[in-house]
Design an enzyme around this catalytic site. Sequence first.
Site, PDB file in Angstrom:
ATOM      1  N   ARG A  54     -11.408 108.290  49.418  1.00 52.18           N
ATOM      2  CA  ARG A  54     -10.340 107.608  49.146  1.00 52.18           C
ATOM      3  C   ARG A  54     -10.155 106.499  48.276  1.00 52.18           C
ATOM      4  O   ARG A  54      -9.498 106.422  47.073  1.00 52.18           O
ATOM      5  CB  ARG A  54      -8.938 106.939  50.434  1.00 52.18           C
ATOM      6  CG  ARG A  54      -8.009 106.041  49.759  1.00 52.18           C
ATOM      7  CD  ARG A  54      -7.198 105.726  51.121  1.00 52.18           C
ATOM      8  NE  ARG A  54      -7.869 104.983  52.610  1.00 52.18           N
ATOM      9  CZ  ARG A  54      -8.585 104.366  52.595  1.00 52.18           C
ATOM     10  NH1 ARG A  54      -8.435 102.862  51.510  1.00 52.18           N
ATOM     11  NH2 ARG A  54      -9.004 103.816  53.863  1.00 52.18           N
ATOM     12  N   TYR A 107      11.749 113.185  34.190  1.00 57.63           N
ATOM     13  CA  TYR A 107      12.178 113.495  35.799  1.00 57.63           C
ATOM     14  C   TYR A 107      12.662 112.866  36.818  1.00 57.63           C
ATOM     15  O   TYR A 107      12.094 112.229  37.305  1.00 57.63           O
ATOM     16  CB  TYR A 107      10.538 113.629  36.014  1.00 57.63           C
ATOM     17  CG  TYR A 107      10.413 114.634  37.203  1.00 57.63           C
ATOM     18  CD1 TYR A 107      10.397 115.920  37.455  1.00 57.63           C
ATOM     19  CD2 TYR A 107      10.048 114.150  38.267  1.00 57.63           C
ATOM     20  CE1 TYR A 107      10.372 116.486  38.728  1.00 57.63           C
ATOM     21  CE2 TYR A 107       9.060 114.618  39.723  1.00 57.63           C
ATOM     22  CZ  TYR A 107       9.852 115.827  39.563  1.00 57.63           C
ATOM     23  OH  TYR A 107       9.355 116.715  40.717  1.00 57.63           O
ATOM     24  N   ASP A 179       3.734 109.513  30.930  1.00 57.24           N
ATOM     25  CA  ASP A 179       4.431 111.598  31.682  1.00 57.24           C
ATOM     26  C   ASP A 179       4.234 112.411  30.354  1.00 57.24           C
ATOM     27  O   ASP A 179       4.937 112.398  29.311  1.00 57.24           O
ATOM     28  CB  ASP A 179       5.831 111.384  31.800  1.00 57.24           C
ATOM     29  CG  ASP A 179       5.263 112.488  32.782  1.00 57.24           C
ATOM     30  OD1 ASP A 179       4.431 113.245  32.720  1.00 57.24           O
ATOM     31  OD2 ASP A 179       6.408 112.420  34.097  1.00 57.24           O
ATOM     32  N   LYS A 204       1.674 120.837  36.650  1.00 54.28           N
ATOM     33  CA  LYS A 204       1.684 121.722  36.194  1.00 54.28           C
ATOM     34  C   LYS A 204       0.749 122.718  35.260  1.00 54.28           C
ATOM     35  O   LYS A 204      -0.688 123.188  35.783  1.00 54.28           O
ATOM     36  CB  LYS A 204       2.770 120.650  35.262  1.00 54.28           C
ATOM     37  CG  LYS A 204       3.707 120.234  35.843  1.00 54.28           C
ATOM     38  CD  LYS A 204       4.577 121.007  37.276  1.00 54.28           C
ATOM     39  CE  LYS A 204       5.437 120.157  38.503  1.00 54.28           C
ATOM     40  NZ  LYS A 204       5.862 119.621  37.823  1.00 54.28           N
TER      41      LYS A 204
HETATM   42  C1  LIG Z   1       6.558 118.010  38.064  1.00 54.23           C
HETATM   43  C2  LIG Z   1       7.012 116.540  37.174  1.00 54.23           C
HETATM   44  C3  LIG Z   1       6.994 115.498  37.915  1.00 54.23           C
HETATM   45  C4  LIG Z   1       6.236 115.097  39.489  1.00 54.23           C
HETATM   46  O1  LIG Z   1       4.908 115.198  39.889  1.00 54.23           O
HETATM   47  P1  LIG Z   1       4.280 115.752  40.938  1.00 54.23           P
HETATM   48  O2  LIG Z   1       2.919 116.757  40.343  1.00 54.23           O
HETATM   49  O3  LIG Z   1       5.864 117.432  41.121  1.00 54.23           O
HETATM   50  O4  LIG Z   1       4.301 115.285  42.015  1.00 54.23           O
HETATM   51  C5  LIG Z   1       6.653 114.372  37.030  1.00 54.23           C
HETATM   52  N1  LIG Z   1       6.962 114.264  35.710  1.00 54.23           N
HETATM   53  C6  LIG Z   1       6.853 115.334  34.927  1.00 54.23           C
HETATM   54  C7  LIG Z   1       7.068 115.416  33.422  1.00 54.23           C
HETATM   55  C8  LIG Z   1       7.520 116.771  35.620  1.00 54.23           C
HETATM   56  O5  LIG Z   1       7.478 117.298  35.667  1.00 54.23           O
END
Ligand SMILES: *Cc1c(COP(=O)(O)O)cnc(C)c1O
Length: 391
Positions: A54, A107, A179, A204
Site C-alpha cells: 500500500r 469526465y 487530466d 485507457k
Molecule cells: C475514464 C476516465 C477517468 C476515470 O478513470 P477510471 O480509471 O475509470 O477511474 C477520468 N478521466 C477521464 C478523461 C476518463 O476518460
Amino acid sequence: MTGTSTIAVHGDDGLNPGGAVSPPIVQSATFSAESDERFTAVATETRGQAFYTRYGNPNHAQVAAVVAELEGAEAGLVTASGMGAISTIALALLSAGDHVIVQRSTYGGTTSLVTGLLARFGVAFTQVDQTDTDAFARALRPQTRLVLVETPSNPLLELTDLAAVVELAHANDALVAVDNTFATPVNQRPADFGADLVWHSGTKYLGGHSDVSAGVIVGSADLVDRVWQTAIVTGSTLGPIDAWLLLRGIRTLSLRVDRHNANALALARAAEGHPAVRRVRYPGLPTHPQHELAGRQMTGFGGVLGIELRDGRAAAGLLTGLRLAKRAASLGSVSTLVVHPRSMWAGIVDAEQLAATGIGEGLVRVSTGIEDTKDLVADFLAALDAADRPE
Ligand SMILES: *Cc1c(COP(=O)(O)O)cnc(C)c1O
C-alpha cells in the site's frame, strides 16, 4: 531529448535489478528487512518500495518512473483507477473552506467528485466553460487552491488553453491538475505548460488493452510526496499484477497512439461529409472551433472523436449498425469502442448536472482502436448510411 518510444521501453531500467528483460511481478503485500534498523528505515521512507505494498512496490515504482519521464515530470505515483488518482489528489490538497474550479465539460466522475463529495466536506466550487479562458479568471477567488483541467474534454472534445490557465492560476497561488487521459503524453505534455500535477486514467491509453483498471499521478517530488501521504490513508492501491500489465501496455504506447491518431483523423474526415452527420467534434479538423489552439499545445489530436447526428434515434441507429466497433464504456483500447454519452453520463452525474453538460442526444463518442483504417471507416460509413435511411 529522449523520444517517447525509448522512454516507454527504458524509463524503468534502473528500477529493475537482475537480468529479467521483463520485470518480475512482485506479488507480495509486505517485505522483510534484514535488520531491525533497516526495517525502521524502510517503514518511514516516503514512496519507498520495500515496506508494504500500500506504501509502494517495485512494480509501482517502475510504472511511476516511466510515466513521470514521459510527461516531463519529476516523480509519479500509481493508484487503483483514474478516480483513485483524482480523489486522492483532491483529498491531499483541499480542506474545508477552500474553493476549486472545475470544467463544465469534464469526465462525469470528476464532476461528481467535486459537486457531490467535496461539496459535502465544505469545499466550494465553480464550474466554467473551458473554451473561455476569462471564465477561469472570473472564477478565481482568494480561497481557490486547485484548478481541475481536462483537455480535450470527455466527451465534448473541447480544449483548455493550458498556458493561459496555468498563468492565471499561479498568479492566484492556485495549483493546476490536468487530466491528460485523452491526449496521452505522446500528444500533449501539460507539465511543459506549467501544470503542477498531471494525472491519468491508466485504464485507457496507457494500459491500452482494456484489461486493467489503474491511475497515475505525476508532478514535482514535493507535490507527489504530499499526495502519497494521503494515498497511504485512502488506500487506492494498485495490485502488483495490474501495475505490471499497465507497464506492459505502456511499452507500445507511442506505436498505438500514432495509429489511434491516424484512425480518428481519417474517420473524422470521412464522417464529416456524410449526410446523416450534423457535426464532427475532433480537434484535428479545421472545422473544430479550437483547431488553432490544438495545433499550439498538441502534437497529435488523439483517438477520440464525437459524431453528432440529428437526434437520439439516429444516434441509436449508428450504434446499432456498427459491426467492428464495440458498444462499451471506456476508451483508449486496441478495439474501437462507442458509447452514447447522454445515456451513460446519467449513471454518474445527477439530472441537473447532466442538463448543464451540453451533451446532446445525438452525440456518439467514438474511441478509435488500432484496426486497419479502411476497415474502420467502412464500418462507420455503412452504419451511418443505415442510420440515415428514413423508415
Ligand atoms: C475514464 C476516465 C477517468 C476515470 O478513470 P477510471 O480509471 O475509470 O477511474 C477520468 N478521466 C477521464 C478523461 C476518463 O476518460
